[in-house]
Enzyme design. Structure first.
Site, PDB file in Angstrom:
ATOM      1  N   ASP A 155       0.821  -1.207   0.000  1.00  0.00           N
ATOM      2  CA  ASP A 155       0.000   0.000   0.000  1.00  0.00           C
ATOM      3  C   ASP A 155       0.862   1.267   0.000  1.00  0.00           C
ATOM      4  O   ASP A 155       1.989   1.281   0.491  1.00  0.00           O
ATOM      5  CB  ASP A 155      -0.895  -0.024   1.250  1.00  0.00           C
ATOM      6  CG  ASP A 155      -1.901   1.093   1.274  1.00  0.00           C
ATOM      7  OD1 ASP A 155      -2.682   1.192   0.312  1.00  0.00           O
ATOM      8  OD2 ASP A 155      -1.907   1.873   2.251  1.00  0.00           O
ATOM      9  N   GLU A 175       1.280  -0.337  -4.838  1.00  0.00           N
ATOM     10  CA  GLU A 175       0.281   0.645  -5.242  1.00  0.00           C
ATOM     11  C   GLU A 175       0.963   2.008  -5.309  1.00  0.00           C
ATOM     12  O   GLU A 175       1.288   2.598  -4.283  1.00  0.00           O
ATOM     13  CB  GLU A 175      -0.876   0.694  -4.241  1.00  0.00           C
ATOM     14  CG  GLU A 175      -1.925   1.722  -4.605  1.00  0.00           C
ATOM     15  CD  GLU A 175      -2.489   2.488  -3.404  1.00  0.00           C
ATOM     16  OE1 GLU A 175      -3.622   2.982  -3.504  1.00  0.00           O
ATOM     17  OE2 GLU A 175      -1.787   2.606  -2.389  1.00  0.00           O
TER      18      GLU A 175
END
Length: 621
Positions: free
Chosen positions: A329, A363
């Site tokens: 993330d 990401e």
């Protein structure tokens, strides 16, 4: 039917008719008389008929084949063992466990003996826990297996702060304890059971992990009051203190509310010295790296102590659970020097644990391939989610821009470590589903939204990269916004707002149990996956551009390797498009999306291609 077939059948009927007896409207064939016919005549005609039909079928193969009639179902258990499969062989399913299936209602409220991770359960509130868990996901593995899934990517599953403000941590991105599973979705043993059961079906499990921040525990006296219990009087975010201001002595005084001093694990995470403490990020310039992500405690990843600590955390998780990889993330909000140490260390540790194809992808929320690719080269991450492709899908299928958008995107593929390993997707839990992005354009009918969504999905499967299905897309979920309203329940939902939303190609709603394996989109994704699995070149072949246009939506690519040579054509416009291609030899149609015979794809031997609007076709040399 081919005229040769008609000609020969007419002659066959003529010969037979001389031996028929007619009674009213029926043929009465005397078997005795027919057997007396000259065998050479009959056999010759039958042989010619067979040959003519064969020729007719061959000629029509490029105009009558479709996905449903040419694709054999393929599931993970029929593929190479998961330990041996490279990332290019995967079809991902991205799922929020809390929104999938409730297999154990006893854990709905979390852990009563850990107050900070207890509560927040309200299945009628889109911002609360809904009860889905790891046991429920394990129970639904057959559903995912038949969909053609080979890898499941879970949103973060480590123990969270249950509630912050009026929102619950159902999504998993507010981690407090990096050593155990959040009690709302199960236990460490439940996770191990999921992985064991998935591996028995030859399906991989990927964890979503976080290194950028923890849950919001550290407060600033200047914004939250002396005891840290309040908020800025103005209600605005806590203003960011720049590095230049910090160098001049400006800083925030940190405060942790009484009783919260030891909430985090490992224990070193409880010391504010390991955080930037510079106020809230506006996601611009340096504060994109050092600011608090929506108030979450931003970890000082420049610190060697932090780098080593984070590496140790995830080494332990690899050793304990043996996942097949990580999705990481908020990668671009962490300094790139961190990734240069983190990624190789974990890759090496996974190999030492016997996980030879362990894979990580990040990401990087950017649509710019230059920024995206930097993390796969300089940053040493194996791959990233391809936001650039998602943008191209948006531009061509929503904004009606020509196919040259893809040409411009693919021209930058060499920037990546390996573009075949990019993760392709249409929408997600943050930006919303692609069907929702389409539905915002009021000019599209529900039928056209379905067509455009199906074509976008096919593109994620058949251009370079690895396809990702966002859970619920296969059941026609649309949503009416991003974030919480793109995270509907697969189990019967109690969220009124969600249940009022229409579903694609279905008369149902999210109030129903949405694990329908007969849903047209479930069947469609299963066919896409089966084609992907049956033809290795579609996964591993080198991609080259054959055709794109400044005016139309016609895009043609070639994929080639030692296993085969394929042409894949897409038409993102609504009208039939034609082009003359320079081809080396004949290509045979293997599958296409158009269902109506009048819309079937055609590719002649001299390279004349015709493709119906909002459709695709795949040809093999």
């Amino acid at each position: 039917m081919h005229t040769y077939v008609i000609f020969i059948l007419v002659n066959l009927i003529f010969v037979l008719s001389r031996e028929l007896k007619f009674t009213d409207n029926l043929f009465m064939i005397s078997l005795a008389r027919i057997t007396q016919l000259h065998r050479t005549t009959i056999n010759g005609l039958l042989l010619l008929t067979t040959l003519a039909i064969t020729l007719g079928c061959k000629q029509q193969s490029s105009s009558q084949a479709d996905v449903s009639s040419t694709v054999k179902s393929v599931i993970a258990s029929e593929l190479a063992p998961y330990q041996q499969r490279p990332i290019e062989d995967e079809v991902f399913y991205f799922v929020l466990p809390d929104r999938f299936s409730n297999g154990d209602s006893k854990n709905d409220l979390g852990a009563i003996d850990i107050p900070i991770s207890y509560g927040g359960f309200d299945p009628s509130n889109e911002m609360a826990f809904h009860g889905g868990d790891l046991t429920g996901l394990t129970n639904k593995l057959p559903y995912l297996e038949q969909l053609g899934i080979t890898s499941i990517w879970l949103t973060p599953i480590l123990r969270n702060q249950a509630v912050q403000g009026n929102i619950s941590g159902y999504h998993g991105y507010w981690v407090l304890d990096f050593t155990e599973i959040d009690p709302h979705i199960g236990s460490n043993d439940d996770l191990k059971q999921l992985i064991t059961q998935a591996h028995q079906r030859n399906i991989k499990i990927f964890f979503d992990i976080i290194t950028n921040h923890t849950a919001d525990v550290i407060k600033y006296k200047e914004c939250h009051g002396e005891d840290g219990s309040g908020w800025s009087e103005s209600g605005e975010p806590c203003p960011y203190i720049s590095l230049a201001e910090k160098a001049q002595g400006k800083h925030y005084q940190t405060v942790i509310q009484a009783g919260n001093e030891a909430l985090k694990s490992p224990s070193w995470l409880n010391d504010p010295v390991h955080y930037h403490n510079q106020g809230d990020s506006t996601f611009e310039g340096e504060n994109s790296l050092n600011g608090d992500f929506f108030g979450l405690d931003d970890i000082n990843t420049e610190s060697p102590t932090v780098v080593n600590g984070m590496i140790d955390i995830y080494k332990h998780i690899i050793s304990e659970f043996k996942p097949d990889g990580f999705r990481i993330d908020t990668v671009k909000h962490v300094n790139i020097e961190f990734w240069q140490q983190f990624a190789p260390a974990l890759q090496q540790h996974a190999e030492q644990q016997g996980i030879n194809n362990f894979f990580m992808f990040g990401e990087v929320y950017s649509f710019d391939p230059i920024e995206l690719s930097k993390f796969t080269t300089e940053g040493k991450l194996p791959s990233v989610l391809d936001f650039g492709l998602q943008s191209a899908l948006y531009q061509t299928l929503i904004e009606a821009k020509p196919s040259q958008v893809f040409e411009q995107l693919f021209a930058q593929d060499a920037l990546y470590q390996n573009a075949n390993q990019l993760l392709n997707f249409t929408g997600n839990h943050d930006m919303g589903r692609f069907a929702y992005l389409l539905s915002k354009q009021k000019q599209f009918s529900s039928q056209e939204i379905a067509q455009r969504f199906k074509l976008a999905s096919a593109i994620t499967f058949y251009v370079r990269g690895v396809p990702v299905i966002y859970y619920g897309d296969e059941q026609g979920f649309i949503g009416n916004a991003n974030n919480h309203n793109a995270r509907q329940d697969m189990m019967p939902s109690k969220v009124v707002n969600h249940n009022q939303q229409a579903l694609l190609l279905s008369n149902g709603s999210t109030a129903d149990d949405n694990f329908n394996q007969q849903h047209p989109l479930y069947q469609y994704f299963a066919k896409l996956a089966s084609t992907y699995h049956q033809h290795p070149t579609l996964k591993h072949g080198k991609q080259t551009l054959v055709y794109s246009s400044e005016q139309s939506g016609l895009l043609v690519i070639n994929k080639k390797d030692e296993h085969g040579d394929y042409l894949i054509a897409f038409n993102t416009s609504t009208s039939t498009q034609s082009a003359t291609l320079e081809l080396d030899g004949h290509y045979q149609l293997i599958t296409q999306s158009a269902q109506s015979p009048s819309e079937h794809s055609q590719l002649t031997a001299n390279g004349q291609l015709q493709l119906a609007g909002l459709s695709f076709a795949i040809y093999r040399h």
